[in-house]
Design a protein around this motif. Structure first.
Motif, PDB file in Angstrom:
ATOM      1  N   ALA A   1     -35.579  19.337   2.432  1.00 19.82           N
ATOM      2  CA  ALA A   1     -34.123  19.256   2.499  1.00 19.82           C
ATOM      3  C   ALA A   1     -33.447  19.110   1.142  1.00 19.82           C
ATOM      4  O   ALA A   1     -32.258  18.843   1.079  1.00 19.82           O
ATOM      5  N   VAL A   2     -34.187  19.264   0.061  1.00 20.45           N
ATOM      6  CA  VAL A   2     -33.605  19.073  -1.266  1.00 20.45           C
ATOM      7  C   VAL A   2     -32.914  20.354  -1.719  1.00 20.45           C
ATOM      8  O   VAL A   2     -33.504  21.432  -1.724  1.00 20.45           O
ATOM      9  N   THR A   3     -31.658  20.232  -2.107  1.00 13.87           N
ATOM     10  CA  THR A   3     -30.882  21.368  -2.593  1.00 13.87           C
ATOM     11  C   THR A   3     -31.464  21.876  -3.909  1.00 13.87           C
ATOM     12  O   THR A   3     -31.732  21.083  -4.817  1.00 13.87           O
ATOM     13  N   PRO A   4     -31.692  23.189  -4.057  1.00 13.47           N
ATOM     14  CA  PRO A   4     -32.156  23.719  -5.352  1.00 13.47           C
ATOM     15  C   PRO A   4     -31.214  23.286  -6.472  1.00 13.47           C
ATOM     16  O   PRO A   4     -29.991  23.389  -6.347  1.00 13.47           O
ATOM     17  N   GLY A   5     -31.777  22.798  -7.546  1.00 13.20           N
ATOM     18  CA  GLY A   5     -30.963  22.290  -8.646  1.00 13.20           C
ATOM     19  C   GLY A   5     -30.661  20.812  -8.554  1.00 13.20           C
ATOM     20  O   GLY A   5     -30.109  20.223  -9.484  1.00 13.20           O
ATOM     21  N   SER A   6     -31.033  20.175  -7.439  1.00 18.59           N
ATOM     22  CA  SER A   6     -30.857  18.732  -7.305  1.00 18.59           C
ATOM     23  C   SER A   6     -31.885  18.010  -8.152  1.00 18.59           C
ATOM     24  O   SER A   6     -32.990  18.501  -8.384  1.00 18.59           O
ATOM     25  N   SER A   7     -31.558  16.801  -8.592  1.00 20.76           N
ATOM     26  CA  SER A   7     -32.509  15.993  -9.364  1.00 20.76           C
ATOM     27  C   SER A   7     -33.459  15.213  -8.469  1.00 20.76           C
ATOM     28  O   SER A   7     -34.396  14.578  -8.965  1.00 20.76           O
ATOM     29  N   LEU A   8     -33.252  15.236  -7.160  1.00 17.39           N
ATOM     30  CA  LEU A   8     -34.080  14.445  -6.265  1.00 17.39           C
ATOM     31  C   LEU A   8     -35.494  15.013  -6.171  1.00 17.39           C
ATOM     32  O   LEU A   8     -35.684  16.216  -5.981  1.00 17.39           O
ATOM     33  N   LEU A   9     -36.484  14.150  -6.296  1.00 14.67           N
ATOM     34  CA  LEU A   9     -37.879  14.523  -6.077  1.00 14.67           C
ATOM     35  C   LEU A   9     -38.188  14.272  -4.600  1.00 14.67           C
ATOM     36  O   LEU A   9     -38.111  13.126  -4.139  1.00 14.67           O
ATOM     37  N   PRO A  10     -38.522  15.296  -3.852  1.00 13.60           N
ATOM     38  CA  PRO A  10     -38.708  15.121  -2.405  1.00 13.60           C
ATOM     39  C   PRO A  10     -39.900  14.234  -2.069  1.00 13.60           C
ATOM     40  O   PRO A  10     -40.928  14.263  -2.753  1.00 13.60           O
ATOM     41  N   LEU A  11     -39.746  13.458  -1.015  1.00 13.85           N
ATOM     42  CA  LEU A  11     -40.803  12.594  -0.517  1.00 13.85           C
ATOM     43  C   LEU A  11     -41.118  12.960   0.930  1.00 13.85           C
ATOM     44  O   LEU A  11     -40.209  13.277   1.702  1.00 13.85           O
ATOM     45  N   PRO A  12     -42.387  12.886   1.316  1.00 18.32           N
ATOM     46  CA  PRO A  12     -42.778  13.369   2.641  1.00 18.32           C
ATOM     47  C   PRO A  12     -42.582  12.390   3.791  1.00 18.32           C
ATOM     48  O   PRO A  12     -42.711  12.767   4.947  1.00 18.32           O
ATOM     49  N   HIS A  13     -42.268  11.124   3.480  1.00 17.13           N
ATOM     50  CA  HIS A  13     -42.146  10.107   4.526  1.00 17.13           C
ATOM     51  C   HIS A  13     -40.825   9.362   4.372  1.00 17.13           C
ATOM     52  O   HIS A  13     -40.209   9.370   3.299  1.00 17.13           O
ATOM     53  N   PRO A  14     -40.367   8.668   5.411  1.00 15.80           N
ATOM     54  CA  PRO A  14     -39.135   7.867   5.297  1.00 15.80           C
ATOM     55  C   PRO A  14     -39.273   6.802   4.216  1.00 15.80           C
ATOM     56  O   PRO A  14     -40.378   6.357   3.889  1.00 15.80           O
ATOM     57  N   TYR A  15     -38.132   6.363   3.683  1.00 18.13           N
ATOM     58  CA  TYR A  15     -38.141   5.323   2.659  1.00 18.13           C
ATOM     59  C   TYR A  15     -36.805   4.616   2.632  1.00 18.13           C
ATOM     60  O   TYR A  15     -35.831   5.072   3.238  1.00 18.13           O
TER      61      TYR A  15
END
Length: 545
Positions: free
Chosen positions: A139-153
């Motif tokens: 679900a991370v928008t291309p160009g976003s700084s967020l590093l995707p994680l596979p589990h809830p947090y």
């Protein structure tokens, strides 16, 4: 250096995961794949050269972290082409441009309103949901700084819209008490995934944090989960624990006595200890304007100044007189010169956890090797960081060969991790009561500098580490006093504002905490976690001061 760490982590993980990970463990918990440097995602400054500097130095947003967390509304190439075409034209408005091409972030705690009448426990229980984030791998928008994680947090709250490494341990304390152990396991799995993906646990899951870690609480998280789910937990994460160790000790064999490289310091006698470190010598992207301005007031070369600033951010104590030179100013910051007490205690705990995992697997040789590493670290820390004259554990300046002259709450970590001798623990307890105990809890340092990790401010993780250490060394009365004062201050502010905050003023309980580079934040993950832990162990806690 960074490439070397990746290689070391890959080698250790590859050797450990196949042999030690149970067949039922998911791939995210024991993955051995480490991304090559070329595959690392780009940070906002790398994605938007020129535009980034203009936005941050032009103070388009009140907080520099806003832009680095913003979501692009168009492809990066489209945005940069538009900027190249428009920015030198007469009447160009940079704020209007960013509004057109970026969506500024909004924190969930900015929207949520608490029900004070429902009480403190109800508020805590609701906040677990408010602060929780879904898996974001797809679900991370291309160009976003967020590093995707596979589990809830869980995120801390306010401007901190991503997971933070050391914050999460103290949040987990509350999650366990709230019977949300499954979420704790999800978060530990996320951290194991980050080790496998990047070779270490970043400060937070943002691209601009990929040059540094934070206080290494991963082993403590594993131990916490093992207490709740059994000893097989250590086996499940043994590969990730070894990867964590490889990051912090990478290249140690090549470090000569009296020198340092990366996070490793070899002292003149040959002992190995550690310092906080960041791989970059550039201004922090999330505090770019502040760092550029501060560098102009320092006598250090910019690269050295930025490295020290970033290393302090890696410590979590950004900023404090703990890291400053004799003039007690930010311009004299010398983080990388200091062997840090808290860091080395946590690495001692990491070595012990790895040894315990090997022992449970029947690997006596490796268990003994890591037990020996822990013993050597403990001996070195007691030699270099214990100061008999003050009765306190102090950071050690490896360049000057002298201990710091400034006692801080980092000195309680040897108690919390079990390194201190009983006589030393008694002296630390006396020092806590004499120099640090205030009406609302323990002040972080006795000095007032205007920095947020100095007086009059106090922080939940250091209250908990102090209380935990005192409980281990048979100082229940002082532990109780600190717990009641801190929980009482939390409750007082909640009753008045409906909020639980990032930090508190413990000298004047009627005044809000201050200092730092941003306004006081609401949420707040580690405050919530430690408060629930205290409420469940001190029934009389939580009455407003």
């Amino acid at each position: 250096m960074r490439h070397h760490l990746y290689a070391l982590g890959l080698a250790l993980l590859a050797g450990a995961a196949h042999a030690q990970a149970p067949a039922a463990a998911p791939a995210t918990a024991t993955t051995t794949r480490v991304a090559p440097a070329a595959a690392l995602p780009l940070s906002p400054r790398q994605l938007y050269p020129g535009l980034f500097e203009a936005v941050q130095l032009g103070h388009v947003y009140a907080d520099n972290k806003t832009f680095v967390d913003a979501l692009p509304k168009a492809p990066v190439a489209t945005i940069m082409a538009a900027y190249a075409q428009q920015h030198q034209q007469p009447g160009f408005n940079l704020k209007a441009f960013t509004d057109t091409y970026f969506q500024a972030p909004v924190a969930g705690t900015d929207i949520y309103r608490s029900d004070v009448a429902a009480g403190l426990r109800a508020h805590l229980d609701t906040l677990w949901t408010v602060l929780q984030r879904r898996p974001d791998a797809a679900a991370v928008t291309p160009g976003s700084s967020l590093l995707p994680l596979p589990h809830p947090y869980l995120v801390p709250g306010g401007r901190f819209r991503e997971v933070y490494y050391w914050d999460s341990y103290f949040t987990m304390l509350g999650l366990v008490d709230a019977h949300r152990v499954g979420l704790v396991r999800d978060m530990v799995d996320n951290f194991a995934y980050l080790i496998g993906r990047y070779g270490f646990i970043p400060n937070g899951n943002r691209t601009y944090y990929l040059t540094r870690s934070q206080p290494p609480f991963f082993a403590q998280m594993v131990e916490l989960l093992a207490t709740a789910q059994g000893d097989t937990v250590r086996r499940r994460y043994q590969g990730a624990l070894l990867g964590e160790y490889a990051y912090w000790m990478g290249g140690a064999d090549a470090v000569r006595a009296g020198t340092a490289a990366g996070p490793v310091v070899r002292l003149p006698g040959g002992a190995l200890l550690n310092r906080y470190w960041d791989a970059s010598t550039e201004p922090r992207e999330e505090s770019y304007a502040e760092d550029v301005a501060a560098a102009k007031l320092s006598r250090q070369a910019p690269a050295a100044f930025y490295r020290n600033i970033r290393a302090a951010a890696a410590s979590g104590w950004d900023f404090s007189s703990r890291w400053f030179g004799p003039d007690n100013t930010l311009g004299s910051i010398q983080t990388t010169d200091l062997v840090a007490v808290d860091l080395n205690c946590l690495l001692y705990g990491l070595e012990q956890t790895i040894a315990r995992g090997y022992r449970q697997q029947g690997n006596a040789a490796q268990a003994a090797a890591f037990e020996q590493k822990a013993t050597r670290r403990s001996q070195a820390l007691l030699q270099y960081c214990w100061d008999p004259a003050t009765g306190w554990f102090l950071d050690y300046n490896w360049r000057t060969g002298k201990r710091s002259a400034r006692p801080t709450l980092a000195g309680v970590f040897p108690l919390a991790l079990g390194l201190a001798r009983p006589a030393q623990a008694k002296l630390v307890a006396a020092g806590l009561e004499r120099d640090f105990l205030k009406p609302g809890g323990l002040v972080t340092t006795p000095l007032r500098t205007g920095q947020q990790w100095d007086a009059p401010n106090a922080w939940a993780p250091l209250q908990w580490m102090s209380i935990s250490g005192l409980r281990q060394y048979n100082q229940p009365a002082l532990a109780r006093t600190i717990a009641l004062r801190w929980a009482g201050l939390n409750a007082r502010v909640f009753t008045q504002t409906g909020k639980l905050l990032e930090k508190y003023n413990v000298l004047d309980v009627n005044t809000a905490a201050g200092g730092g580079e941003y306004p006081l934040q609401d949420g707040f993950g580690w405050t919530n976690g430690t408060l629930l832990w205290l409420l469940n162990r001190y029934p009389e806690a939580g009455k407003p001061l």
